[in-house]
Design an enzyme around this catalytic site. Structure first.
Site, PDB file in Angstrom:
ATOM      1  N   TYR A  25     -76.310 -28.428 -58.527  1.00 18.79           N
ATOM      2  CA  TYR A  25     -76.603 -27.827 -57.156  1.00 18.79           C
ATOM      3  C   TYR A  25     -75.593 -27.783 -56.422  1.00 18.79           C
ATOM      4  O   TYR A  25     -75.481 -28.477 -55.315  1.00 18.79           O
ATOM      5  CB  TYR A  25     -77.793 -28.731 -56.633  1.00 18.79           C
ATOM      6  N   GLN A  28     -72.320 -22.436 -56.703  1.00 21.16           N
ATOM      7  CA  GLN A  28     -73.390 -21.329 -57.201  1.00 21.16           C
ATOM      8  C   GLN A  28     -74.711 -21.896 -57.466  1.00 21.16           C
ATOM      9  O   GLN A  28     -75.952 -21.333 -57.200  1.00 21.16           O
ATOM     10  CB  GLN A  28     -72.795 -20.809 -58.711  1.00 21.16           C
ATOM     11  N   SER A  53     -75.940 -34.332 -55.190  1.00 15.39           N
ATOM     12  CA  SER A  53     -76.654 -32.911 -55.542  1.00 15.39           C
ATOM     13  C   SER A  53     -78.249 -33.204 -55.469  1.00 15.39           C
ATOM     14  O   SER A  53     -78.871 -32.645 -55.064  1.00 15.39           O
ATOM     15  CB  SER A  53     -76.474 -32.025 -56.517  1.00 15.39           C
ATOM     16  N   THR A  84     -65.878 -27.238 -67.128  1.00 14.71           N
ATOM     17  CA  THR A  84     -65.190 -28.397 -68.159  1.00 14.71           C
ATOM     18  C   THR A  84     -66.196 -29.316 -68.345  1.00 14.71           C
ATOM     19  O   THR A  84     -66.070 -30.273 -69.338  1.00 14.71           O
ATOM     20  CB  THR A  84     -63.986 -28.882 -67.388  1.00 14.71           C
ATOM     21  N   GLU A  85     -67.313 -29.460 -67.483  1.00 11.33           N
ATOM     22  CA  GLU A  85     -68.466 -30.558 -67.785  1.00 11.33           C
ATOM     23  C   GLU A  85     -69.520 -29.879 -68.719  1.00 11.33           C
ATOM     24  O   GLU A  85     -70.219 -30.579 -69.383  1.00 11.33           O
ATOM     25  CB  GLU A  85     -68.992 -30.892 -66.318  1.00 11.33           C
ATOM     26  N   GLN A  86     -69.531 -28.607 -68.787  1.00 11.25           N
ATOM     27  CA  GLN A  86     -70.816 -28.215 -69.541  1.00 11.25           C
ATOM     28  C   GLN A  86     -70.804 -28.478 -70.923  1.00 11.25           C
ATOM     29  O   GLN A  86     -72.007 -28.910 -71.487  1.00 11.25           O
ATOM     30  CB  GLN A  86     -70.602 -26.568 -69.334  1.00 11.25           C
ATOM     31  N   HIS A 108     -70.487 -17.826 -66.075  1.00 10.08           N
ATOM     32  CA  HIS A 108     -69.093 -17.466 -66.411  1.00 10.08           C
ATOM     33  C   HIS A 108     -69.108 -17.681 -67.961  1.00 10.08           C
ATOM     34  O   HIS A 108     -69.734 -18.599 -68.733  1.00 10.08           O
ATOM     35  CB  HIS A 108     -67.878 -18.460 -66.003  1.00 10.08           C
ATOM     36  N   GLY A 134     -70.557 -19.229 -53.910  1.00  9.70           N
ATOM     37  CA  GLY A 134     -71.976 -19.746 -53.767  1.00  9.70           C
ATOM     38  C   GLY A 134     -72.437 -19.385 -52.573  1.00  9.70           C
ATOM     39  O   GLY A 134     -73.375 -18.805 -52.119  1.00  9.70           O
ATOM     40  N   ASP A 191     -61.516 -12.560 -66.213  1.00  4.32           N
ATOM     41  CA  ASP A 191     -61.524 -13.597 -65.301  1.00  4.32           C
ATOM     42  C   ASP A 191     -60.299 -14.285 -65.356  1.00  4.32           C
ATOM     43  O   ASP A 191     -59.413 -14.826 -64.330  1.00  4.32           O
ATOM     44  CB  ASP A 191     -62.676 -14.407 -65.399  1.00  4.32           C
TER      45      ASP A 191
HETATM   46  P1  NDP Z   1     -69.487 -26.753 -58.877  1.00  5.18           P
HETATM   47  O1  NDP Z   1     -68.121 -27.475 -58.851  1.00  5.18           O
HETATM   48  O2  NDP Z   1     -69.776 -26.364 -57.451  1.00  5.18           O
HETATM   49  O3  NDP Z   1     -70.699 -27.716 -59.319  1.00  5.18           O
HETATM   50  C1  NDP Z   1     -70.926 -28.898 -58.824  1.00  5.18           C
HETATM   51  C2  NDP Z   1     -72.215 -29.296 -59.561  1.00  5.18           C
HETATM   52  O4  NDP Z   1     -72.146 -29.665 -60.755  1.00  5.18           O
HETATM   53  C3  NDP Z   1     -73.093 -30.439 -58.426  1.00  5.18           C
HETATM   54  O5  NDP Z   1     -74.487 -30.119 -58.449  1.00  5.18           O
HETATM   55  C4  NDP Z   1     -72.474 -31.613 -59.313  1.00  5.18           C
HETATM   56  O6  NDP Z   1     -73.559 -32.875 -59.281  1.00  5.18           O
HETATM   57  C5  NDP Z   1     -72.787 -30.877 -60.935  1.00  5.18           C
HETATM   58  N1  NDP Z   1     -72.030 -31.827 -61.948  1.00  5.18           N
HETATM   59  C6  NDP Z   1     -70.803 -32.088 -62.008  1.00  5.18           C
HETATM   60  N2  NDP Z   1     -70.478 -32.829 -63.083  1.00  5.18           N
HETATM   61  C7  NDP Z   1     -71.739 -33.368 -63.536  1.00  5.18           C
HETATM   62  C8  NDP Z   1     -72.140 -33.915 -64.683  1.00  5.18           C
HETATM   63  N3  NDP Z   1     -71.404 -34.645 -65.421  1.00  5.18           N
HETATM   64  N4  NDP Z   1     -73.401 -34.178 -64.726  1.00  5.18           N
HETATM   65  C9  NDP Z   1     -74.195 -33.484 -64.020  1.00  5.18           C
HETATM   66  N5  NDP Z   1     -74.105 -32.805 -63.097  1.00  5.18           N
HETATM   67  C10 NDP Z   1     -72.839 -32.470 -62.775  1.00  5.18           C
HETATM   68  O7  NDP Z   1     -69.609 -25.613 -59.500  1.00  5.18           O
HETATM   69  P2  NDP Z   1     -69.652 -23.804 -59.343  1.00  5.18           P
HETATM   70  O8  NDP Z   1     -70.701 -23.508 -58.545  1.00  5.18           O
HETATM   71  O9  NDP Z   1     -68.336 -23.835 -58.792  1.00  5.18           O
HETATM   72  O10 NDP Z   1     -69.361 -23.351 -60.854  1.00  5.18           O
HETATM   73  C11 NDP Z   1     -70.650 -23.277 -61.552  1.00  5.18           C
HETATM   74  C12 NDP Z   1     -70.320 -22.232 -62.642  1.00  5.18           C
HETATM   75  O11 NDP Z   1     -70.499 -20.981 -61.876  1.00  5.18           O
HETATM   76  C13 NDP Z   1     -69.286 -22.287 -63.373  1.00  5.18           C
HETATM   77  O12 NDP Z   1     -69.389 -21.695 -64.766  1.00  5.18           O
HETATM   78  C14 NDP Z   1     -68.223 -21.426 -62.780  1.00  5.18           C
HETATM   79  O13 NDP Z   1     -67.284 -20.710 -63.511  1.00  5.18           O
HETATM   80  C15 NDP Z   1     -69.316 -20.126 -62.316  1.00  5.18           C
HETATM   81  N6  NDP Z   1     -68.894 -19.301 -60.978  1.00  5.18           N
HETATM   82  C16 NDP Z   1     -68.406 -20.065 -60.060  1.00  5.18           C
HETATM   83  C17 NDP Z   1     -68.051 -19.297 -58.873  1.00  5.18           C
HETATM   84  C18 NDP Z   1     -67.674 -20.009 -57.690  1.00  5.18           C
HETATM   85  O14 NDP Z   1     -67.404 -19.147 -56.687  1.00  5.18           O
HETATM   86  N7  NDP Z   1     -67.598 -21.186 -57.491  1.00  5.18           N
HETATM   87  C19 NDP Z   1     -68.349 -17.641 -58.933  1.00  5.18           C
HETATM   88  C20 NDP Z   1     -68.672 -17.379 -60.174  1.00  5.18           C
HETATM   89  C21 NDP Z   1     -69.037 -18.052 -61.166  1.00  5.18           C
HETATM   90  P3  NDP Z   1     -72.967 -33.998 -58.503  1.00  5.18           P
HETATM   91  O15 NDP Z   1     -73.222 -33.597 -57.032  1.00  5.18           O
HETATM   92  O16 NDP Z   1     -74.046 -34.821 -58.967  1.00  5.18           O
HETATM   93  O17 NDP Z   1     -71.740 -34.408 -58.568  1.00  5.18           O
HETATM   94 MG    MG Z   2     -62.033 -17.146 -62.160  1.00  8.72          MG
END
Ligand code: NDP
Ligand code: MG
Length: 331
Positions: A25, A28, A53, A84-86, A108, A134, A191
């Site tokens: 959350y 994106q 989140s 990197t977490e996925q 992505h 997002g 990308d």
């Molecule tokens: P974010 O860095 O915003 O993601 C953060 C979220 O991931 C938070 O909800 C966080 O939860 C959660 N999270 C992080 N680590 C963990 C974990 N170990 N376990 C559970 N939850 C975790 O990601 P983005 O939205 O930037 O990117 C998401 C995807 O979208 C990626 O694949 C990216 O490449 C793609 N994308 C991103 C774009 C962008 O503009 N940002 C554009 C197009 C694609 P908590 O609050 O608990 O830490």
């Molecule tokens: Mg990129």
């Protein structure tokens, strides 16, 4: 030209009444979850208890569950945590619970294309990648508009993966703007190329080299900052708005002449050769392998290089000069 899918080409029916789990959350995830919900779809947010989140999603009226619980109810699940977490979240909290006919979505292609996540054959794998951050995906949706997106199908177990991907794109508002089909390979490679060569790597290297050249020649760092960094945005905004010729209509003839005669000396055949090398490193998987290893050993190069750049003179000067331009701080 590629086919562009609009609202009228796509039906939400295939995902209506289905359970869509948004894992993450953040940037994106929050936008997708809220837009899908406002499109009348069933959304569960998968998050970690105790995380920021989780709290935020609850406050914003979302249905929130632990990732491994949510996944078991999912018809469609979208991975929106950092790339990197996925893989470890997938391996520990998703893969053990996967059932036939579920659909796995990504924004992505990196982890699928470079086999960091290897889904079983009995699920669909698709991508919907908005071409914007997002918060913009959310804000435009609320205004009745949308951010364009790319979509792709990697694995089509149900024979409906394309329909699902397009419906998802409609649910987040992307078909209001236009959605284009790609592949995981094309999206991932272009990308990475874009961010390395142009958007992040290219631009910052160009700014720093120009700044250093002026400062080494005895010009004041403050003046060099304005010329090499600050004004970048004015030009890029014009290019973004109307293309290169449009930007050139807005600058002086002197600037234009310098642009067209000197630019090609800065980015020349040698530069293009290096670009091709970088593209090859991406295509061959060499870059991915290097970055995955770097993460496995705790990011020593990543941290050291970032720190070095944070201490660059341009950052110190910039901090002082931006204080004089408080309007830059507004969102
Ligand atoms: P974010 O860095 O915003 O993601 C953060 C979220 O991931 C938070 O909800 C966080 O939860 C959660 N999270 C992080 N680590 C963990 C974990 N170990 N376990 C559970 N939850 C975790 O990601 P983005 O939205 O930037 O990117 C998401 C995807 O979208 C990626 O694949 C990216 O490449 C793609 N994308 C991103 C774009 C962008 O503009 N940002 C554009 C197009 C694609 P908590 O609050 O608990 O830490
Ligand atoms: Mg990129």
């Amino acid at each position: 030209m590629a086919k562009v899918y609009h609202d009228s080409d796509v039906s939400l029916d295939i995902i209506k009444g289905k359970t869509i789990v948004i894992i993450g959350y953040g940037s994106q995830g929050r936008a997708h979850a809220r837009n899908l919900k406002d499109s009348g779809l069933n959304v569960i947010v998968g998050a970690r208890p105790n995380g920021e989140s989780w709290k935020r999603a609850v406050e914003e009226g979302m249905n929130v569950e632990k990732i491994e619980d949510a996944v078991q109810k999912a018809d469609i699940m979208m991975f929106l945590i950092p790339d990197t977490e996925q893989p470890h979240i997938y391996n520990n909290q998703v893969m053990p619970y996967l059932k036939p006919n579920q659909a796995l979505g990504f924004a992505h292609g990196f982890n699928i294309h470079f086999s960091q996540i290897v889904p079983p054959p009995f699920v669909d794998v698709f991508m919907v990648a908005p071409k914007g951050p997002g918060p913009l995906v959310r804000d435009l949706y609320v205004e009745g508009k949308g951010v364009p997106a790319l979509f792709a199908v990697y694995q089509d177990y149900s024979q409906k993966a394309k329909e699902i991907a397009l419906a998802y794109a409609k649910g987040i508002g992307a078909t209001r703007a236009g959605v284009i089909e790609t592949t995981f390979k094309e999206e991932t490679e272009t990308d990475l190329f874009g961010e390395q060569v142009i958007l992040c790597g290219g631009v910052t290297a160009l700014i720093k080299a120009g700044f250093e050249t002026l400062v080494e020649a005895g010009y004041q760092p403050e003046v060099a900052y304005y010329e090499c960094l600050h004004e970048m945005k004015l030009i890029v905004d014009l290019i973004n708005q109307g293309g290169i010729s449009f930007m050139r209509k807005a600058i002086s003839d002197t600037a234009k002449y310098g642009d067209i005669t000197r630019g090609p000396r800065i980015v020349n055949e040698e530069t293009k050769k290096e670009m091709k090398k970088i593209l090859y490193e991406i295509q061959s998987g060499q870059f991915a392998k290097e970055w995955i290893l770097e993460n496995q050993v705790g990011r020593p190069v990543f941290n050291a290089l970032l720190k070095k750049d944070e201490e660059h003179l341009i950052e110190k000067v910039g901090k002082i000069l931006r204080e004089m331009m408080p309007w830059l701080k507004k969102k």
